[in-house]
Scaffold this motif. Structure first.
Motif: not given
Length: 232
Positions: A125-128, A179-181, A221-223
């Motif tokens: 994903f792009p940041p944010g 939202a990412r999940a 941690n961003r995963r």
């Protein structure tokens, strides 16, 4: 004169009444049966209902069941495919190689009855944002195809670092992680994974796997974690 002995003992008096009662009951049920009618449509509905309850399906051709013939019954879900832990771990090992081959930082962790695939979000994903990179979509779909082979329940989890985010779409890291999940879950459904076996959750900055006081730790941690429920 002596009385002549009886050759056979006489039956008890109650037995005669009992025999008459059984005869009357039998006659009554025969009468009911002769007056009854069987609705073929209702019969078909009952058969379909019972078969569906056991995970099967009955296909009736137009006109119902021809006389003297049997209805075809299929049970595609009655006997689920059984997978061993070795098979599941082999598929996950292949997914791990696939992710590394495409330059994604990934690892595998075992937790009791689950095994998790951890994927760093830097190339997902792009940041944010919760909109996957176009280059990542084919990799996610290929990963889905490999997991479809084992047909096991999956829980897709999103995690972020502790750097606060506040946008119109995502007031906090909780919304972004969820939202990412969900974005990964939608791609899995699109590739044909059974929605009944999927779930998604967002944990925001909680449950870090590295300290958040360094850029390297925050990156870990961003995963996204895909938890596969292992067969018992």
């Amino acid at each position: 004169m002596r009385k002549k002995k009886q050759e056979c003992k006489s039956f008890p008096a109650w037995l005669t009444s009992f025999g008459d009662l059984m005869s009357l009951l039998l006659t009554f049920f025969i009468l009911l049966y002769s007056m009854s009618t069987i609705s073929l449509e209702k019969f078909n509905q009952v058969i379909k209902g019972l078969t569906s309850a056991f995970g099967g399906e009955v296909i009736f051709k137009e006109g119902g069941i021809p006389g003297g013939k049997k209805a075809g019954v299929n049970f595609p879900k009655m006997y689920p495919k059984m997978r061993t832990r070795e098979e599941v771990e082999k598929q996950i090992a292949e997914i791990h190689k696939l992710l590394q081959k495409n330059g994604m930082k990934a690892s595998v962790a075992k937790y009791g009855t689950e095994i998790k695939i951890r994927i760093n979000t830097s190339k997902l994903f792009p940041p944010g944002s919760a909109e996957p990179y176009k280059s990542a979509i084919p990799i996610i779909k290929e990963m889905c195809e490999k997991l479809k082979a084992v047909e096991l329940p999956l829980r897709i989890e999103g995690y972020t670092d502790n750097v606060p985010i506040r946008t119109k779409l995502y007031p906090s890291n909780w919304e972004l992680s969820a939202a990412r999940a969900t974005a990964i879950l939608r791609l899995f459904i699109k590739c044909g994974y059974d929605p009944k076996l999927l779930s998604a959750a967002g944990y925001g900055p909680t449950h870090p796997i590295a300290p958040n006081n360094t850029p390297q730790g925050r990156e870990k941690n961003r995963r996204i974690e895909i938890a596969v429920e292992l067969p018992q």
